[in-house]
Design a protein around this motif. Structure first.
Motif, PDB file in Angstrom:
ATOM      1  N   ASP A 403       7.440  -0.667 -21.321  1.00 53.64           N
ATOM      2  CA  ASP A 403       6.925  -1.141 -20.039  1.00 53.64           C
ATOM      3  C   ASP A 403       7.961  -1.080 -18.923  1.00 53.64           C
ATOM      4  N   ASN A 404       9.105  -0.507 -19.223  1.00 52.00           N
ATOM      5  CA  ASN A 404      10.200  -0.403 -18.272  1.00 52.00           C
ATOM      6  C   ASN A 404      10.072   0.923 -17.510  1.00 52.00           C
ATOM      7  N   THR A 405      10.118   0.864 -16.182  1.00 51.25           N
ATOM      8  CA  THR A 405       9.984   2.071 -15.368  1.00 51.25           C
ATOM      9  C   THR A 405      11.069   2.099 -14.300  1.00 51.25           C
ATOM     10  N   LEU A 406      11.719   3.231 -14.171  1.00 53.33           N
ATOM     11  CA  LEU A 406      12.652   3.487 -13.083  1.00 53.33           C
ATOM     12  C   LEU A 406      12.009   4.484 -12.139  1.00 53.33           C
ATOM     13  N   LEU A 407      12.134   4.251 -10.845  1.00 54.66           N
ATOM     14  CA  LEU A 407      11.684   5.198  -9.825  1.00 54.66           C
ATOM     15  C   LEU A 407      12.876   5.518  -8.938  1.00 54.66           C
ATOM     16  N   CYS A 408      13.264   6.783  -8.909  1.00 52.50           N
ATOM     17  CA  CYS A 408      14.403   7.228  -8.103  1.00 52.50           C
ATOM     18  C   CYS A 408      13.915   8.206  -7.038  1.00 52.50           C
ATOM     19  N   ILE A 409      14.289   7.954  -5.790  1.00 48.50           N
ATOM     20  CA  ILE A 409      13.924   8.820  -4.670  1.00 48.50           C
ATOM     21  C   ILE A 409      15.199   9.155  -3.904  1.00 48.50           C
ATOM     22  N   THR A 410      15.478  10.436  -3.736  1.00 47.52           N
ATOM     23  CA  THR A 410      16.647  10.859  -2.959  1.00 47.52           C
ATOM     24  C   THR A 410      16.209  11.858  -1.898  1.00 47.52           C
ATOM     25  N   ASN A 411      16.545  11.572  -0.658  1.00 43.82           N
ATOM     26  CA  ASN A 411      16.269  12.485   0.450  1.00 43.82           C
ATOM     27  C   ASN A 411      17.514  13.334   0.672  1.00 43.82           C
ATOM     28  N   LEU A 412      17.430  14.587   0.302  1.00 43.91           N
ATOM     29  CA  LEU A 412      18.579  15.486   0.368  1.00 43.91           C
ATOM     30  C   LEU A 412      18.629  16.283   1.662  1.00 43.91           C
ATOM     31  N   SER A 413      17.768  15.956   2.615  1.00 48.48           N
ATOM     32  CA  SER A 413      17.645  16.745   3.833  1.00 48.48           C
ATOM     33  C   SER A 413      18.369  16.109   5.011  1.00 48.48           C
ATOM     34  N   GLU A 414      18.366  16.832   6.125  1.00 46.73           N
ATOM     35  CA  GLU A 414      19.019  16.382   7.350  1.00 46.73           C
ATOM     36  C   GLU A 414      18.115  15.488   8.191  1.00 46.73           C
ATOM     37  N   GLN A 415      16.849  15.318   7.781  1.00 48.97           N
ATOM     38  CA  GLN A 415      15.898  14.538   8.559  1.00 48.97           C
ATOM     39  C   GLN A 415      15.331  13.369   7.752  1.00 48.97           C
ATOM     40  N   GLU A 416      14.900  12.342   8.459  1.00 51.22           N
ATOM     41  CA  GLU A 416      14.127  11.281   7.828  1.00 51.22           C
ATOM     42  C   GLU A 416      12.847  11.872   7.264  1.00 51.22           C
ATOM     43  N   GLN A 417      12.445  11.409   6.087  1.00 52.81           N
ATOM     44  CA  GLN A 417      11.231  11.922   5.441  1.00 52.81           C
ATOM     45  C   GLN A 417      10.291  10.761   5.100  1.00 52.81           C
ATOM     46  N   THR A 418       9.006  10.986   5.317  1.00 53.52           N
ATOM     47  CA  THR A 418       7.986  10.006   4.949  1.00 53.52           C
ATOM     48  C   THR A 418       7.093  10.638   3.893  1.00 53.52           C
ATOM     49  N   ILE A 419       6.958   9.965   2.761  1.00 54.35           N
ATOM     50  CA  ILE A 419       6.199  10.546   1.654  1.00 54.35           C
ATOM     51  C   ILE A 419       5.300   9.507   0.994  1.00 54.35           C
ATOM     52  N   LYS A 420       4.293  10.000   0.286  1.00 51.83           N
ATOM     53  CA  LYS A 420       3.495   9.209  -0.647  1.00 51.83           C
ATOM     54  C   LYS A 420       3.522   9.907  -1.996  1.00 51.83           C
ATOM     55  N   LEU A 421       3.507   9.143  -3.062  1.00 59.30           N
ATOM     56  CA  LEU A 421       3.586   9.697  -4.412  1.00 59.30           C
ATOM     57  C   LEU A 421       2.184   9.739  -5.011  1.00 59.30           C
ATOM     58  N   THR A 438      11.834  -6.579  -3.265  1.00 52.62           N
ATOM     59  CA  THR A 438      10.667  -6.295  -4.106  1.00 52.62           C
ATOM     60  C   THR A 438       9.691  -5.411  -3.340  1.00 52.62           C
ATOM     61  N   ILE A 439       9.239  -4.347  -3.983  1.00 51.39           N
ATOM     62  CA  ILE A 439       8.356  -3.375  -3.346  1.00 51.39           C
ATOM     63  C   ILE A 439       7.187  -3.088  -4.291  1.00 51.39           C
ATOM     64  N   LYS A 440       5.974  -3.207  -3.769  1.00 50.49           N
ATOM     65  CA  LYS A 440       4.782  -2.852  -4.550  1.00 50.49           C
ATOM     66  C   LYS A 440       4.560  -1.347  -4.429  1.00 50.49           C
ATOM     67  N   VAL A 441       4.436  -0.676  -5.560  1.00 47.95           N
ATOM     68  CA  VAL A 441       4.349   0.784  -5.562  1.00 47.95           C
ATOM     69  C   VAL A 441       3.071   1.233  -6.252  1.00 47.95           C
ATOM     70  N   ASN A 442       2.297   2.028  -5.530  1.00 50.57           N
ATOM     71  CA  ASN A 442       1.144   2.726  -6.103  1.00 50.57           C
ATOM     72  C   ASN A 442       0.998   4.061  -5.373  1.00 50.57           C
ATOM     73  N   LYS A 443      -0.058   4.789  -5.672  1.00 50.12           N
ATOM     74  CA  LYS A 443      -0.192   6.127  -5.096  1.00 50.12           C
ATOM     75  C   LYS A 443      -0.370   6.123  -3.591  1.00 50.12           C
ATOM     76  N   ASP A 444      -0.697   4.960  -3.001  1.00 45.84           N
ATOM     77  CA  ASP A 444      -0.872   4.879  -1.554  1.00 45.84           C
ATOM     78  C   ASP A 444       0.345   4.324  -0.825  1.00 45.84           C
ATOM     79  N   THR A 445       1.361   3.922  -1.573  1.00 45.18           N
ATOM     80  CA  THR A 445       2.573   3.383  -0.942  1.00 45.18           C
ATOM     81  C   THR A 445       3.282   4.483  -0.153  1.00 45.18           C
ATOM     82  N   GLU A 446       3.628   4.169   1.081  1.00 49.40           N
ATOM     83  CA  GLU A 446       4.322   5.128   1.935  1.00 49.40           C
ATOM     84  C   GLU A 446       5.806   4.780   1.987  1.00 49.40           C
ATOM     85  N   PHE A 447       6.618   5.760   1.676  1.00 48.75           N
ATOM     86  CA  PHE A 447       8.070   5.579   1.716  1.00 48.75           C
ATOM     87  C   PHE A 447       8.637   6.358   2.894  1.00 48.75           C
TER      88      PHE A 447
END
Length: 460
Positions: A403-421, A438-447
């Motif tokens: 039940d343990n989950t890690l979520l790693c997000i790295t923005n490797l670009s020169e610009q701010e990025q907005t994404i949904k998973l 604390t962050i609630k994460v689902n398919k509609d969460t915008e990062f």
């Protein structure tokens, strides 16, 4: 900004499906690690004794053990501590004298007087063990200095050219190549390795250019060393698969390091990291882990500092050395944000005045120690790369274990990025390991991820 077309996304989606199909409650469940149990969640730290302190000695370095304990490293890898050859010693441009290369050895059972004596090293190992560290030695089995006493006493232990002359490997003119067709050489080399285990109680070896030495030698050495105590064996090699079948626990992650550099240069993208791990899942001996790194003594001295090579993505790539499968490495001075190419052949003391990265590495090390999801392979959580609209620029993946989950997000670009998973199938609360937010994460969460930044989120 480069966008991926639908065809590419479909192809990459197939790759993700391949990874996802391997998921389960335990990664590589049928594969038992060869390495000692204590190495499961370890971080390795490369010690450059010569440059660590103004004194450049074992005694002076020992005063830094408390800081390293607080930093959270586990395995102390000492660059070679043996006496250094004088014959054909290399002198760097602009200098008239040289201390020589650590990797040009005149006596495998002695200590470089530059650092102290054998009793000083024994005291250092004992103190390190009392504090919970493990100690491994850099071992140079492929060649010796030209003035090693074997050259005169056992010339048949060395490789020779068609004229019967001893030879150097590559352009390493300060050393001469050993001949592993000679059984007496093999026996004596193993005796020398056993000396350090029996006399100083070390815990393993980092083996220089290990792929240039026959695999069956390393296998024989491993059996005899393990009979004394369980060893941790790291090979400076990535391509020679035969040495990982029975001899070595860990390999250099050179290819991943080079991918990081190519991304920093704009010649590769985040998708190349995905391709690399798809290949590793099928092409490499699963018993061996990769040692992940952003620098080491070779890279720093010859190819550039972390900031030279990776620029503003330096911390992103450091994060990936901890969150992608493998054992992370920290090189002397890395935690001090040391932006200088250390001289290799002369004294060049590290500047420890910048402590700004210490909290960063302490947080990563604490997470490595306290979360089974990033245990060293073949342990740890399964990895699943997540589709997002900025796939070239933003690397997203999960690792899962029960039940343990890690979520790693790295923005490797020169610009701010907005994404949904959009492809994730969970709805969970995660904690940011750096901010405790604390962050609630689902398919509609915008990062929204600033340029050159990262997030490590954990749900337990």
């Amino acid at each position: 900004m480069l966008k991926m077309n639908k065809t590419i996304l479909i192809v990459l989606g197939l790759g993700i499906a391949i990874l996802a199909s391997c998921s389960g409650k335990k990664q590589n469940k049928a594969i038992e690690p060869r390495y000692p149990s204590w190495a499961k969640n370890n971080v390795i730290y490369e010690v450059n004794v010569r440059q660590y302190t103004p004194e450049g000695t074992f005694d002076a370095f020992s005063e830094h053990l408390e800081q390293l304990k607080d930093l959270g490293v586990d395995i102390l890898w000492f660059m070679p501590i043996n006496p250094i050859g004088e014959e054909n010693r290399k002198i760097p441009e602009g200098y008239t004298e040289s201390l020589g290369s650590y990797y040009s050895i005149t006596d495998y059972k002695a200590v470089n007087p530059e650092f102290g004596d054998l009793d000083d090293f024994k005291d250092l190992v004992e103190k390190a063990h009392e504090m919970g560290f493990k100690v491994i030695l850099d071992w140079v089995a492929n060649h010796t200095a030209w003035d090693h006493y074997w050259v005169e006493e056992h010339p048949d232990w060395y490789q020779k050219d068609s004229l019967g002359e001893m030879i150097s490997p590559y352009d390493w003119t300060d050393v001469v190549s050993l001949n592993y067709d000679n059984k007496d050489l093999r026996k004596e080399m193993i005796s020398c390795m056993k000396f350090w285990v029996e006399e100083c109680d070390i815990d393993g070896f980092r083996c220089d250019v290990a792929g240039m030495v026959p695999a069956d030698f390393w296998e024989e050495a491993r059996v005899q060393l393990d009979a004394i105590k369980p060893m941790f064996m790291l090979a400076e090699d990535e391509q020679t698969s035969s040495i990982y079948e029975k001899a070595f626990d860990a390999a250099y992650g050179w290819e991943l390091h080079h991918i990081f550099h190519q991304i920093a240069l704009g010649k590769m993208t985040a998708t190349n990291i995905i391709d690399y791990h798809l290949k590793m899942d099928t092409a490499f001996q699963k018993q061996a882990m990769k040692m992940n790194f952003v620098t080491n003594h070779d890279e720093n001295s010859w190819n550039g500092t972390i900031l030279e090579k990776f620029g503003k993505n330096a911390d992103n790539f450091a994060v990936l050395t901890y969150t992608l499968p493998g054992m992370p490495l920290i090189y002397s001075g890395q935690e001090a944000n040391f932006d200088k190419r250390l001289q290799f052949f002369v004294k060049d003391t590290i500047d420890w005045s910048d402590a700004s990265l210490v909290p960063f590495y302490k947080t990563l090390n604490d997470f490595k120690h306290n979360n089974e999801i990033v245990a060293n392979p073949p342990e740890g959580g399964n990895i699943n790369f997540i589709q997002n609209i900025e796939w070239n620029n933003v690397l997203c993946f999960t690792r899962s274990l029960d039940d343990n989950t890690l979520l790693c997000i790295t923005n490797l670009s020169e610009q701010e990025q907005t994404i949904k998973l959009h492809t994730i199938d969970f709805d969970k609360e995660f904690v940011n390991i750096f901010t405790n937010e604390t962050i609630k994460v689902n398919k509609d969460t915008e990062f929204t991820i600033p340029a050159h930044s990262y997030m490590i989120l954990n749900h337990k």
